[in-house]
Motif scaffolding. Sequence first.
Motif, PDB file in Angstrom:
ATOM      1  N   ARG A  61      10.561 -10.671  45.596  1.00 35.84           N
ATOM      2  CA  ARG A  61      11.293  -9.614  46.306  1.00 35.84           C
ATOM      3  C   ARG A  61      12.782  -9.663  45.966  1.00 35.84           C
ATOM      4  O   ARG A  61      13.426  -8.623  45.764  1.00 35.84           O
ATOM      5  N   PHE A 101      13.834  -8.112  42.635  1.00 34.73           N
ATOM      6  CA  PHE A 101      14.034  -6.664  42.686  1.00 34.73           C
ATOM      7  C   PHE A 101      15.317  -6.302  43.436  1.00 34.73           C
ATOM      8  O   PHE A 101      15.965  -5.300  43.116  1.00 34.73           O
ATOM      9  N   HIS A 118      14.641  -0.777  37.765  1.00 24.06           N
ATOM     10  CA  HIS A 118      13.361  -1.127  38.385  1.00 24.06           C
ATOM     11  C   HIS A 118      12.154  -0.671  37.560  1.00 24.06           C
ATOM     12  O   HIS A 118      11.154  -1.410  37.474  1.00 24.06           O
ATOM     13  N   ARG A 152       9.254  -3.303  36.521  1.00 27.82           N
ATOM     14  CA  ARG A 152       7.859  -3.160  36.963  1.00 27.82           C
ATOM     15  C   ARG A 152       6.877  -3.275  35.795  1.00 27.82           C
ATOM     16  O   ARG A 152       5.715  -3.624  35.993  1.00 27.82           O
ATOM     17  N   THR A 204       2.403  -8.816  46.994  1.00 25.25           N
ATOM     18  CA  THR A 204       3.806  -8.424  46.829  1.00 25.25           C
ATOM     19  C   THR A 204       3.998  -7.637  45.541  1.00 25.25           C
ATOM     20  O   THR A 204       4.817  -6.708  45.490  1.00 25.25           O
ATOM     21  N   THR A 205       3.254  -7.969  44.484  1.00 26.64           N
ATOM     22  CA  THR A 205       3.346  -7.168  43.259  1.00 26.64           C
ATOM     23  C   THR A 205       2.875  -5.741  43.527  1.00 26.64           C
ATOM     24  O   THR A 205       3.409  -4.788  42.952  1.00 26.64           O
ATOM     25  N   GLU A 208       3.063  -4.238  46.545  1.00 27.44           N
ATOM     26  CA  GLU A 208       4.098  -3.618  47.373  1.00 27.44           C
ATOM     27  C   GLU A 208       5.250  -3.097  46.519  1.00 27.44           C
ATOM     28  O   GLU A 208       5.822  -2.032  46.804  1.00 27.44           O
ATOM     29  N   LEU A 209       5.593  -3.842  45.472  1.00 29.78           N
ATOM     30  CA  LEU A 209       6.715  -3.474  44.611  1.00 29.78           C
ATOM     31  C   LEU A 209       6.300  -2.538  43.481  1.00 29.78           C
ATOM     32  O   LEU A 209       7.123  -2.197  42.629  1.00 29.78           O
TER      33      LEU A 209
END
Length: 260
Positions: free
Chosen positions: A198, A201, A209, A213, A227-228, A230-231
């Motif tokens: 997190r 990022f 970004h 990604r 979390t990957t 979520e991002l």
Amino acid sequence: MSQNPLRILVTRPAGQNQKLCAMLEELNCIPYRLPTLEIRPAAPAQLDQFKQRLKAGTPPDWLIFISANAVRHGWPLIAEHTDIVSATKIAVVGPGSRKALREFGVTADAMPEKQFDSEGLLELPWFRQPANEKILIIRGVGGRPRLGDELSRRGASVEYGECYQRLLLPKQGGEVLADWLNQAAVDLVTVSSRETLRNLFKLCPTDQHPALRKLTYLLLSKAIRTTTQELEITGSVTIAPEQSDQGFVRAIQQLQSGKL
């Protein structure tokens, strides 16, 4: 993966990345050090709460250390209490925590055999039916509630000892990262926790970004995969076969040989 030396972004905290970087260099990889957080002792008020829990009532039946950082920051406080040291059993989440304990001359009583996370701990026989057990979970400030909530649901009396905090590093690291991304200079990112990902990022300029990604990610545990998502990471995501520097190395060797 390219046959050229892999350029690997190492996001672990400063002071905890030297061994991994040295191992990567031995693989003819190029490690880029970019700590995305700093580990510090918890604030005085939180440490006071921890110390009060250590003094209160009878010693816990179990101490559970969530990470190596929990051991490094928590054990020196616990070691002052001989009643706890002599009577309380100790569980750790994985090899890193076990090794950190051994550095203090302490042996863990329980550790998952394969799945080195909260879910792995919950599968251990001691924690399947922990009714009336008094458990103190040693962790960082604001850690995941999953383990404590489930142990409580199973009948244990759970308290937390929060002994360290994770701090976002200054934005200067984002400028370096933006340069690397502009130059397409990163082949792989190693990620050891949800917080490091997190913060990566957060450090990165927003306009970079999309490039961030698309990179390939190597995660220390499958718990980080959410979390990957979520991002909205779209690049390849691989889980290390074990939660250790050696686990990272084994996965990278497989990437180099084309087996992943």
